[in-house]
Design an enzyme around this catalytic site. Structure first.
Site, PDB file in Angstrom:
ATOM      1  N   VAL A  19      -0.684 -18.940   5.390  1.00  0.00           N
ATOM      2  CA  VAL A  19      -1.036 -18.551   6.771  1.00  0.00           C
ATOM      3  C   VAL A  19      -1.689 -19.717   7.511  1.00  0.00           C
ATOM      4  O   VAL A  19      -1.297 -20.059   8.636  1.00  0.00           O
ATOM      5  CB  VAL A  19      -1.953 -17.306   6.762  1.00  0.00           C
ATOM      6  CG1 VAL A  19      -2.523 -17.034   8.144  1.00  0.00           C
ATOM      7  CG2 VAL A  19      -1.187 -16.093   6.251  1.00  0.00           C
ATOM      8  N   THR A  23      -7.688 -13.499   7.897  1.00  0.00           N
ATOM      9  CA  THR A  23      -7.797 -12.948   6.540  1.00  0.00           C
ATOM     10  C   THR A  23      -7.841 -11.416   6.574  1.00  0.00           C
ATOM     11  O   THR A  23      -8.534 -10.825   7.405  1.00  0.00           O
ATOM     12  CB  THR A  23      -9.080 -13.500   5.872  1.00  0.00           C
ATOM     13  OG1 THR A  23      -8.993 -14.915   5.859  1.00  0.00           O
ATOM     14  CG2 THR A  23      -9.239 -12.973   4.445  1.00  0.00           C
ATOM     15  N   VAL A  36      -7.958  -7.543   8.217  1.00  0.00           N
ATOM     16  CA  VAL A  36      -8.458  -8.402   9.286  1.00  0.00           C
ATOM     17  C   VAL A  36      -9.514  -7.725  10.169  1.00  0.00           C
ATOM     18  O   VAL A  36     -10.446  -8.386  10.636  1.00  0.00           O
ATOM     19  CB  VAL A  36      -7.289  -8.978  10.121  1.00  0.00           C
ATOM     20  CG1 VAL A  36      -6.603  -7.929  10.955  1.00  0.00           C
ATOM     21  CG2 VAL A  36      -7.765 -10.120  10.997  1.00  0.00           C
ATOM     22  N   ASP A  37      -9.406  -6.414  10.371  1.00  0.00           N
ATOM     23  CA  ASP A  37     -10.410  -5.756  11.236  1.00  0.00           C
ATOM     24  C   ASP A  37     -11.787  -5.793  10.577  1.00  0.00           C
ATOM     25  O   ASP A  37     -12.784  -6.126  11.224  1.00  0.00           O
ATOM     26  CB  ASP A  37      -9.974  -4.310  11.525  1.00  0.00           C
ATOM     27  CG  ASP A  37      -8.618  -4.276  12.191  1.00  0.00           C
ATOM     28  OD1 ASP A  37      -8.521  -4.721  13.345  1.00  0.00           O
ATOM     29  OD2 ASP A  37      -7.637  -3.869  11.532  1.00  0.00           O
ATOM     30  N   ASP A  83       1.767  -6.957  14.797  1.00  0.00           N
ATOM     31  CA  ASP A  83       2.439  -5.646  14.833  1.00  0.00           C
ATOM     32  C   ASP A  83       3.034  -5.401  16.222  1.00  0.00           C
ATOM     33  O   ASP A  83       4.125  -4.845  16.360  1.00  0.00           O
ATOM     34  CB  ASP A  83       1.430  -4.537  14.492  1.00  0.00           C
ATOM     35  CG  ASP A  83       0.562  -4.936  13.318  1.00  0.00           C
ATOM     36  OD1 ASP A  83       0.870  -4.578  12.185  1.00  0.00           O
ATOM     37  OD2 ASP A  83      -0.417  -5.674  13.548  1.00  0.00           O
ATOM     38  N   HIS A 110      -4.973  -3.149  11.913  1.00  0.00           N
ATOM     39  CA  HIS A 110      -3.813  -3.926  11.448  1.00  0.00           C
ATOM     40  C   HIS A 110      -3.602  -3.468  10.004  1.00  0.00           C
ATOM     41  O   HIS A 110      -4.141  -4.035   9.060  1.00  0.00           O
ATOM     42  CB  HIS A 110      -4.097  -5.428  11.510  1.00  0.00           C
ATOM     43  CG  HIS A 110      -3.031  -6.243  10.816  1.00  0.00           C
ATOM     44  ND1 HIS A 110      -1.708  -6.213  11.176  1.00  0.00           N
ATOM     45  CD2 HIS A 110      -3.090  -7.094   9.757  1.00  0.00           C
ATOM     46  CE1 HIS A 110      -1.010  -7.016  10.391  1.00  0.00           C
ATOM     47  NE2 HIS A 110      -1.827  -7.553   9.511  1.00  0.00           N
ATOM     48  N   THR A 121       3.765 -13.085   3.982  1.00  0.00           N
ATOM     49  CA  THR A 121       4.242 -13.249   5.363  1.00  0.00           C
ATOM     50  C   THR A 121       3.406 -14.350   6.001  1.00  0.00           C
ATOM     51  O   THR A 121       2.206 -14.427   5.757  1.00  0.00           O
ATOM     52  CB  THR A 121       4.083 -11.962   6.201  1.00  0.00           C
ATOM     53  OG1 THR A 121       2.722 -11.834   6.630  1.00  0.00           O
ATOM     54  CG2 THR A 121       4.479 -10.712   5.424  1.00  0.00           C
TER      55      THR A 121
HETATM   56  N1  LIG Z   1      -3.763 -11.045   9.999  1.00  0.00           N
HETATM   57  C1  LIG Z   1      -2.481 -11.018   9.665  1.00  0.00           C
HETATM   58  O1  LIG Z   1      -1.641 -10.516  10.425  1.00  0.00           O
HETATM   59  C2  LIG Z   1      -2.072 -11.602   8.365  1.00  0.00           C
HETATM   60  C3  LIG Z   1      -3.037 -11.907   7.452  1.00  0.00           C
HETATM   61  N2  LIG Z   1      -2.713 -12.435   6.245  1.00  0.00           N
HETATM   62  C4  LIG Z   1      -3.826 -12.688   5.352  1.00  0.00           C
HETATM   63  O2  LIG Z   1      -4.191 -14.079   5.409  1.00  0.00           O
HETATM   64  C5  LIG Z   1      -4.883 -14.425   4.206  1.00  0.00           C
HETATM   65  C6  LIG Z   1      -4.286 -15.707   3.636  1.00  0.00           C
HETATM   66  O3  LIG Z   1      -2.960 -15.464   3.197  1.00  0.00           O
HETATM   67  P1  LIG Z   1      -2.063 -16.647   2.592  1.00  0.00           P
HETATM   68  O4  LIG Z   1      -2.243 -17.867   3.393  1.00  0.00           O
HETATM   69  O5  LIG Z   1      -0.714 -16.092   2.380  1.00  0.00           O
HETATM   70  O6  LIG Z   1      -2.769 -16.867   1.169  1.00  0.00           O
HETATM   71  P2  LIG Z   1      -2.760 -18.212   0.322  1.00  0.00           P
HETATM   72  O7  LIG Z   1      -3.167 -17.822  -1.039  1.00  0.00           O
HETATM   73  O8  LIG Z   1      -1.477 -18.932   0.519  1.00  0.00           O
HETATM   74  O9  LIG Z   1      -3.913 -19.088   1.006  1.00  0.00           O
HETATM   75  C7  LIG Z   1      -5.245 -18.730   0.933  1.00  0.00           C
HETATM   76  C8  LIG Z   1      -6.033 -20.020   0.827  1.00  0.00           C
HETATM   77  O10 LIG Z   1      -7.424 -19.701   0.872  1.00  0.00           O
HETATM   78  C9  LIG Z   1      -8.078 -20.667   0.077  1.00  0.00           C
HETATM   79  N3  LIG Z   1      -9.412 -20.176  -0.284  1.00  0.00           N
HETATM   80  C10 LIG Z   1      -9.715 -19.103  -1.042  1.00  0.00           C
HETATM   81  N4  LIG Z   1     -11.041 -19.004  -1.166  1.00  0.00           N
HETATM   82  C11 LIG Z   1     -11.588 -20.024  -0.468  1.00  0.00           C
HETATM   83  C12 LIG Z   1     -12.909 -20.442  -0.225  1.00  0.00           C
HETATM   84  N5  LIG Z   1     -13.963 -19.784  -0.739  1.00  0.00           N
HETATM   85  N6  LIG Z   1     -13.108 -21.542   0.529  1.00  0.00           N
HETATM   86  C13 LIG Z   1     -12.046 -22.216   1.049  1.00  0.00           C
HETATM   87  N7  LIG Z   1     -10.768 -21.876   0.832  1.00  0.00           N
HETATM   88  C14 LIG Z   1     -10.552 -20.786   0.089  1.00  0.00           C
HETATM   89  C15 LIG Z   1      -7.167 -20.827  -1.134  1.00  0.00           C
HETATM   90  O11 LIG Z   1      -7.425 -22.034  -1.829  1.00  0.00           O
HETATM   91  C16 LIG Z   1      -5.796 -20.780  -0.490  1.00  0.00           C
HETATM   92  O12 LIG Z   1      -5.304 -22.066  -0.208  1.00  0.00           O
HETATM   93  C17 LIG Z   1      -4.731 -13.204   3.282  1.00  0.00           C
HETATM   94  O13 LIG Z   1      -5.901 -12.431   3.305  1.00  0.00           O
HETATM   95  C18 LIG Z   1      -3.564 -12.442   3.889  1.00  0.00           C
HETATM   96  O14 LIG Z   1      -3.570 -11.077   3.564  1.00  0.00           O
HETATM   97  C19 LIG Z   1      -1.419 -12.710   5.913  1.00  0.00           C
HETATM   98  C20 LIG Z   1      -0.397 -12.452   6.811  1.00  0.00           C
HETATM   99  C21 LIG Z   1      -0.644 -11.832   8.092  1.00  0.00           C
HETATM  100  C1  LIG Z   2       0.410  -9.496   5.534  1.00  0.00           C
HETATM  101  C2  LIG Z   2       0.182  -8.893   6.837  1.00  0.00           C
HETATM  102  O1  LIG Z   2      -0.901  -8.484   7.165  1.00  0.00           O
HETATM  103  C3  LIG Z   2       1.300  -8.747   7.740  1.00  0.00           C
HETATM  104  O2  LIG Z   2       2.305  -9.456   7.636  1.00  0.00           O
HETATM  105  O3  LIG Z   2       1.248  -7.857   8.600  1.00  0.00           O
END
Ligand SMILES: NC(=O)C1=CN([C@@H]2O[C@H](COP(=O)(O)OP(=O)(O)OC[C@H]3O[C@@H](n4cnc5c(N)ncnc54)[C@H](O)[C@@H]3O)[C@@H](O)[C@H]2O)C=CC1
Ligand SMILES: CC(=O)C(=O)O
Length: 310
Positions: free
Chosen positions: A11, A116, A119-120, A145, A172, A227
């Site tokens: 992300v 993250t 998110v809410d 969404d 969300h 995603t």
């Molecule tokens: N708001 C939205 O619509 C969406 C939210 N997300 C959320 O975004 C978040 C990240 O997802 P991805 O990037 O796919 O995961 P990912 O695993 O690819 O990346 C997460 C990163 O956070 C880093 N990290 C973890 N703990 C840390 C810390 N204490 N300090 C610094 N870095 C740290 C990790 O090293 C990793 O590189 C997830 O919670 C996911 O559910 C994902 C898609 C859509």
């Molecule tokens: C992962 C997530 O929150 C989304 O794609 O909607």
């Protein structure tokens, strides 16, 4: 304008890429506890820059966030196939305990933009941990969404998603509310337009669009593990609204005083976004069922937030 991104995974990396492609941002700094990953993402994104913009992209430590106007928080765990967003809460709240303070020590001027999940609730957590006014701690909420909703309506009716005016409200997550009653094609009601062009918009079509929106993340995660392009573009869109004081109406999540009788809850309604963050809310006119669904969504978020030891 300088933008920081904490969490340089899928992300955070996609947001950095989308921002670099968009232009209008002078500098992007990627921070991650996995420094090698942040470095690699920054290098990779910087190789795309010469094709479109002049953004400087680098990795760094928290100190390097000094002077950032916006810091995107995308650190933490993401869903495994079949897992809900809410199941990430405890683990990601721990991550935020560490990173929100570190960002605050580096910069007090920045608007926090939370991605993250869930998110809410992470927006609520970040608001409390940072001590910033709610207008400056913005969760991406249902921006994604809403994009999914507009895209599926547009595809069904044969018009561009940008000409569909419709919002997803509330969480969300699984309890989100698709606001059909005030959705518009251009300036007219969806049903009127569907009638005019001889298209169905009955319960079966609506159910299929609802499923396409509500379950999109589950399908994508089961197919490719995560995603990220959609939310990357959504985050860049919010940054653009702030950077250029655009006063765009976007569905994002901030701490909200009262929603359908539920006090102090972070969720999405359409909001005006400009240089100072969220400038105003546009509480939509909803029908009775939608109002009840929004209340249920707000209560669910509130209960999950209260279950978090803080
Ligand atoms: N708001 C939205 O619509 C969406 C939210 N997300 C959320 O975004 C978040 C990240 O997802 P991805 O990037 O796919 O995961 P990912 O695993 O690819 O990346 C997460 C990163 O956070 C880093 N990290 C973890 N703990 C840390 C810390 N204490 N300090 C610094 N870095 C740290 C990790 O090293 C990793 O590189 C997830 O919670 C996911 O559910 C994902 C898609 C859509
Ligand atoms: C992962 C997530 O929150 C989304 O794609 O909607």
């Amino acid at each position: 304008m300088k933008v920081g991104i904490v969490g340089a995974g899928m992300v955070g990396g996609s947001a950095g890429y989308a921002l670099a492609m968009m232009g209008g941002v002078s500098e992007i700094v990627l921070v991650d506890r996995n420094e090698a990953l942040a470095r690699a993402q920054a290098e990779d994104i910087s190789h795309a820059v010469p094709f479109v913009s002049a953004t400087s992209v680098r990795s760094g430590a928290y100190d390097d966030l000094a002077g950032a106007r916006i810091v995107i928080l995308a650190a933490g765990v993401s869903q495994k196939p079949g897992e809900t967003r809410l199941e990430l809460l405890e683990r990601n709240a721990e991550v935020f305990r560490e990173i929100v303070g570190a960002v605050g020590s580096a910069t007090r001027e920045a608007i926090l933009l939370i991605a993250t999940n869930p998110v809410d609730i992470m927006t609520d957590v970040a608001t409390r941990l940072s001590g910033l006014p709610p207008q400056r701690v913005i969760g991406s909420g249902t921006i994604l969404d809403t994009a999914r909703f507009r895209s599926l309506i547009g595809r069904h009716l044969g018009i561009a998603p940008q000409s569909v005016h419709a919002y997803v409200l509330g969480e969300h997550g699984d309890s989100e509310v698709l606001a059909w009653s005030n959705a518009r094609a251009g300036s007219i009601g969806l049903e009127t337009f569907a009638d005019q062009i001889g298209k169905r918009l009955d319960a079966t079509v609506r159910q299929s669009i609802d499923d396409g929106v509500r379950n999109a993340a589950y399908r994508i995660i089961s197919g490719k593990g995560a995603t990220y392009y959609g939310i990357g573009a959504g985050l860049a869109r919010i940054v653009k609204a702030i950077a250029h004081d655009q006063r765009d109406v976007l569905s994002v999540s901030i701490m909200t005083g009262m929603v359908e009788g539920v006090p102090d809850v972070a969720l999405s309604v359409p909001r005006v976004i400009g240089a100072a963050g969220v400038l105003a809310d546009l509480f939509p006119e909803l029908d009775r069922e939608e109002r009840a669904a929004l209340r249920r969504s707000a209560m669910l978020i509130k209960e999950a937030t209260e279950s978090l030891r803080f």
